[in-house]
Motif scaffolding. Structure first.
Motif, PDB file in Angstrom:
ATOM      1  N   CYS A   1       0.854  -1.194   0.000  1.00 21.33           N
ATOM      2  CA  CYS A   1       0.000   0.000   0.000  1.00 21.33           C
ATOM      3  C   CYS A   1       0.890   1.243   0.000  1.00 21.33           C
ATOM      4  CB  CYS A   1      -0.954   0.008   1.195  1.00 21.33           C
ATOM      5  SG  CYS A   1      -0.175   0.219   2.813  1.00 21.33           S
ATOM      6  N   GLU A   2       0.315   2.368  -0.336  1.00 18.75           N
ATOM      7  CA  GLU A   2       1.044   3.645  -0.355  1.00 18.75           C
ATOM      8  C   GLU A   2       1.092   4.190   1.064  1.00 18.75           C
ATOM      9  OE1 GLU A   2       2.905   6.823  -0.501  1.00 18.75           O
ATOM     10  OE2 GLU A   2       2.839   5.813  -2.454  1.00 18.75           O
ATOM     11  N   GLU A   3       2.290   4.232   1.643  1.00 14.95           N
ATOM     12  CA  GLU A   3       2.422   4.621   3.043  1.00 14.95           C
ATOM     13  C   GLU A   3       2.025   6.057   3.325  1.00 14.95           C
ATOM     14  OE1 GLU A   3       6.633   3.297   2.012  1.00 14.95           O
ATOM     15  OE2 GLU A   3       4.811   3.453   0.834  1.00 14.95           O
ATOM     16  N   LEU A   4       2.319   6.964   2.419  1.00 13.17           N
ATOM     17  CA  LEU A   4       1.968   8.366   2.647  1.00 13.17           C
ATOM     18  C   LEU A   4       0.453   8.520   2.788  1.00 13.17           C
ATOM     19  CD1 LEU A   4       2.966  11.277   2.909  1.00 13.17           C
ATOM     20  CD2 LEU A   4       2.787  11.462   0.430  1.00 13.17           C
ATOM     21  N   GLU A   5      -0.292   7.812   1.958  1.00 12.90           N
ATOM     22  CA  GLU A   5      -1.752   7.876   2.026  1.00 12.90           C
ATOM     23  C   GLU A   5      -2.269   7.226   3.311  1.00 12.90           C
ATOM     24  OE1 GLU A   5      -1.944   7.605  -2.809  1.00 12.90           O
ATOM     25  OE2 GLU A   5      -2.622   5.889  -1.631  1.00 12.90           O
ATOM     26  N   ALA A   6      -1.780   6.037   3.612  1.00 10.40           N
ATOM     27  CA  ALA A   6      -2.252   5.316   4.796  1.00 10.40           C
ATOM     28  C   ALA A   6      -1.952   6.102   6.071  1.00 10.40           C
ATOM     29  CB  ALA A   6      -1.615   3.928   4.859  1.00 10.40           C
ATOM     30  N   VAL A   7      -0.712   6.509   6.244  1.00  9.37           N
ATOM     31  CA  VAL A   7      -0.314   7.176   7.484  1.00  9.37           C
ATOM     32  C   VAL A   7      -0.978   8.547   7.617  1.00  9.37           C
ATOM     33  CG1 VAL A   7       1.655   8.157   8.749  1.00  9.37           C
ATOM     34  CG2 VAL A   7       1.823   5.885   7.720  1.00  9.37           C
ATOM     35  N   THR A   8      -1.100   9.293   6.527  1.00 12.23           N
ATOM     36  CA  THR A   8      -1.743  10.607   6.589  1.00 12.23           C
ATOM     37  C   THR A   8      -3.188  10.479   7.050  1.00 12.23           C
ATOM     38  OG1 THR A   8      -0.292  11.487   4.865  1.00 12.23           O
ATOM     39  CG2 THR A   8      -2.358  12.664   5.255  1.00 12.23           C
ATOM     40  N   VAL A   9      -3.914   9.543   6.472  1.00 18.72           N
ATOM     41  CA  VAL A   9      -5.321   9.360   6.848  1.00 18.72           C
ATOM     42  C   VAL A   9      -5.425   8.894   8.298  1.00 18.72           C
ATOM     43  CG1 VAL A   9      -7.434   8.052   6.386  1.00 18.72           C
ATOM     44  CG2 VAL A   9      -6.106   8.996   4.476  1.00 18.72           C
ATOM     45  N   ILE A  10      -4.630   7.908   8.679  1.00 17.23           N
ATOM     46  CA  ILE A  10      -4.664   7.408  10.057  1.00 17.23           C
ATOM     47  C   ILE A  10      -4.368   8.550  11.033  1.00 17.23           C
ATOM     48  CG2 ILE A  10      -3.513   5.895  11.730  1.00 17.23           C
ATOM     49  CD1 ILE A  10      -2.949   3.998   9.250  1.00 17.23           C
ATOM     50  N   ASP A  11      -3.299   9.280  10.781  1.00 20.06           N
ATOM     51  CA  ASP A  11      -2.862  10.347  11.678  1.00 20.06           C
ATOM     52  C   ASP A  11      -3.906  11.448  11.811  1.00 20.06           C
ATOM     53  OD1 ASP A  11      -1.562  13.164  11.973  1.00 20.06           O
ATOM     54  OD2 ASP A  11      -0.027  11.820  12.751  1.00 20.06           O
ATOM     55  N   LEU A  12      -4.383  11.968  10.691  1.00 19.59           N
ATOM     56  CA  LEU A  12      -5.310  13.101  10.763  1.00 19.59           C
ATOM     57  C   LEU A  12      -6.646  12.702  11.380  1.00 19.59           C
ATOM     58  CD1 LEU A  12      -3.095  14.481   9.121  1.00 19.59           C
ATOM     59  CD2 LEU A  12      -4.896  15.563   7.788  1.00 19.59           C
ATOM     60  N   LEU A  13      -7.154  11.521  11.067  1.00 19.11           N
ATOM     61  CA  LEU A  13      -8.407  11.091  11.673  1.00 19.11           C
ATOM     62  C   LEU A  13      -8.252  10.933  13.185  1.00 19.11           C
ATOM     63  CD1 LEU A  13      -9.258  10.763   8.710  1.00 19.11           C
ATOM     64  CD2 LEU A  13     -10.371   8.626   9.362  1.00 19.11           C
ATOM     65  N   ARG A  14      -7.135  10.392  13.617  1.00 20.67           N
ATOM     66  CA  ARG A  14      -6.906  10.250  15.055  1.00 20.67           C
ATOM     67  C   ARG A  14      -6.763  11.615  15.725  1.00 20.67           C
ATOM     68  NH1 ARG A  14      -3.231   4.674  15.207  1.00 20.67           N
ATOM     69  NH2 ARG A  14      -5.028   3.302  14.858  1.00 20.67           N
ATOM     70  N   ARG A  15      -6.163  12.581  15.055  1.00 15.41           N
ATOM     71  CA  ARG A  15      -6.077  13.943  15.603  1.00 15.41           C
ATOM     72  C   ARG A  15      -7.469  14.528  15.827  1.00 15.41           C
ATOM     73  NH1 ARG A  15      -0.917  17.140  13.939  1.00 15.41           N
ATOM     74  NH2 ARG A  15       0.451  15.468  13.261  1.00 15.41           N
ATOM     75  N   ALA A  16      -8.435  14.090  15.012  1.00 12.82           N
ATOM     76  CA  ALA A  16      -9.808  14.578  15.126  1.00 12.82           C
ATOM     77  C   ALA A  16     -10.615  13.795  16.160  1.00 12.82           C
ATOM     78  CB  ALA A  16     -10.501  14.509  13.763  1.00 12.82           C
TER      79      ALA A  16
ATOM     80  N   ILE B   1     -11.225  10.563  16.087  1.00  9.28           N
ATOM     81  CA  ILE B   1     -11.931   9.448  15.445  1.00  9.28           C
ATOM     82  C   ILE B   1     -11.191   8.156  15.772  1.00  9.28           C
ATOM     83  CG2 ILE B   1     -12.551   8.461  13.204  1.00  9.28           C
ATOM     84  CD1 ILE B   1     -12.705  11.454  12.208  1.00  9.28           C
ATOM     85  N   GLU B   2     -11.943   7.123  16.110  1.00 10.70           N
ATOM     86  CA  GLU B   2     -11.325   5.818  16.364  1.00 10.70           C
ATOM     87  C   GLU B   2     -10.988   5.176  15.027  1.00 10.70           C
ATOM     88  OE1 GLU B   2     -12.166   1.405  18.252  1.00 10.70           O
ATOM     89  OE2 GLU B   2     -13.664   2.969  18.550  1.00 10.70           O
ATOM     90  N   VAL B   3      -9.710   4.939  14.798  1.00 17.13           N
ATOM     91  CA  VAL B   3      -9.238   4.321  13.556  1.00 17.13           C
ATOM     92  C   VAL B   3      -8.716   2.938  13.879  1.00 17.13           C
ATOM     93  CG1 VAL B   3      -7.597   4.461  11.647  1.00 17.13           C
ATOM     94  CG2 VAL B   3      -8.631   6.558  12.561  1.00 17.13           C
ATOM     95  N   VAL B   4      -9.222   1.943  13.164  1.00 19.04           N
ATOM     96  CA  VAL B   4      -8.762   0.569  13.310  1.00 19.04           C
ATOM     97  C   VAL B   4      -8.074   0.181  12.012  1.00 19.04           C
ATOM     98  CG1 VAL B   4      -9.439  -1.836  13.672  1.00 19.04           C
ATOM     99  CG2 VAL B   4     -10.649   0.003  14.892  1.00 19.04           C
ATOM    100  N   THR B   5      -6.784  -0.137  12.098  1.00 16.78           N
ATOM    101  CA  THR B   5      -6.078  -0.634  10.923  1.00 16.78           C
ATOM    102  C   THR B   5      -6.079  -2.158  10.990  1.00 16.78           C
ATOM    103  OG1 THR B   5      -3.917  -0.513  12.021  1.00 16.78           O
ATOM    104  CG2 THR B   5      -4.630   1.425  10.748  1.00 16.78           C
ATOM    105  N   ALA B   6      -6.338  -2.772   9.850  1.00 14.31           N
ATOM    106  CA  ALA B   6      -6.466  -4.228   9.815  1.00 14.31           C
ATOM    107  C   ALA B   6      -5.682  -4.800   8.642  1.00 14.31           C
ATOM    108  CB  ALA B   6      -7.938  -4.624   9.705  1.00 14.31           C
ATOM    109  N   GLY B   7      -4.767  -5.695   8.945  1.00 15.91           N
ATOM    110  CA  GLY B   7      -3.996  -6.352   7.896  1.00 15.91           C
ATOM    111  C   GLY B   7      -4.820  -7.436   7.216  1.00 15.91           C
ATOM    112  N   LEU B   8      -4.601  -7.595   5.920  1.00 16.74           N
ATOM    113  CA  LEU B   8      -5.290  -8.669   5.200  1.00 16.74           C
ATOM    114  C   LEU B   8      -4.760 -10.028   5.653  1.00 16.74           C
ATOM    115  CD1 LEU B   8      -5.471  -7.330   1.527  1.00 16.74           C
ATOM    116  CD2 LEU B   8      -7.035  -6.934   3.437  1.00 16.74           C
ATOM    117  N   LYS B   9      -3.491 -10.043   6.010  1.00 15.73           N
ATOM    118  CA  LYS B   9      -2.834 -11.255   6.500  1.00 15.73           C
ATOM    119  C   LYS B   9      -2.119 -10.920   7.803  1.00 15.73           C
ATOM    120  CE  LYS B   9      -2.027 -13.061   1.875  1.00 15.73           C
ATOM    121  NZ  LYS B   9      -1.037 -13.473   0.876  1.00 15.73           N
ATOM    122  N   ASP B  10      -1.733 -11.952   8.541  1.00 12.84           N
ATOM    123  CA  ASP B  10      -1.032 -11.768   9.805  1.00 12.84           C
ATOM    124  C   ASP B  10       0.342 -11.149   9.574  1.00 12.84           C
ATOM    125  OD1 ASP B  10      -0.742 -11.920  12.549  1.00 12.84           O
ATOM    126  OD2 ASP B  10      -0.002 -13.979  12.517  1.00 12.84           O
TER     127      ASP B  10
END
Length: 183
Positions: free
Chosen positions: A12-27, A29-38
């Motif tokens: 995945c594109e890390e800049l997109e993933a981390v930016t969204v996770i970070d900004l939503l958490r700053r607001a 918002i409960e963010v749950v990241t889930a891996g497709l595999k372990d």
């Protein structure tokens, strides 16, 4: 509190993933990241992310929004995962938000969520699918009902701020944005 699920696929594109996770958490918002595999997820530029949980463990949980980061081959892995397609369709049936950035809007298309809608993506991604009833836009972020799409890493901050506004309001968006010192 608003809850958002962000599936993380290898590549995945890390800049997109981390930016969204970070900004939503700053607001707040409960963010749950889930891996497709372990295990850890190695992103497209070699950054390693550790998901909060496995996708399998949250399939039956309630979320207000599902956000798909782009990047390749991450978006392809999301697109090939029937659990992701099913989750997107369930979210749409419940009239909850689905969002995707960069190459990931093609996953929304595969789930049937772009029929008759405006959308954007990384240049060429949606064009390659030849979606005659999807109206492609060149805007950084496109909102059509409960579906939100964005173009790529350079639009990740605008995308995340739009997601915040949809979930918790304009005031929260402005509060987060002012702390970012974007101008």
């Amino acid at each position: 509190m608003a809850r958002v699920l962000i599936p993380l696929a290898q590549g995945c594109e890390e800049l997109e993933a981390v930016t969204v996770i970070d900004l939503l958490r700053r607001a707040g918002i409960e963010v749950v990241t889930a891996g497709l595999k372990d295990g850890a997820v190695t992103c497209s530029r070699g950054v390693v992310l550790v998901p909060d949980t496995l996708l399998e463990q949250v399939l039956d949980d309630d979320f207000d929004m599902l956000v798909l980061p782009g990047g390749l081959p991450g978006a392809d892995y999301l697109n090939e995962d029937p659990r992701i397609i099913r989750l997107l369709q369930q979210m749409a049936q419940k009239q909850k938000y689905t969002a995707a950035i960069c190459a990931a809007p093609k996953v929304l298309a595969s789930a049937g969520l772009l029929h008759g809608r405006k959308a954007t993506s990384y240049p060429g991604v949606l064009d390659a699918l030849q979606l005659p009833d999807t109206r492609y836009q060149g805007d950084p972020v496109v909102v059509d009902g409960q579906v939100i799409t964005s173009r790529g890493p350079g639009t990740a901050m605008d995308f995340a701020l739009e997601l915040i506004e949809k979930l918790v309001g304009r005031e929260s968006r402005e509060s987060v944005e002012s702390g970012l010192v974007r101008a």
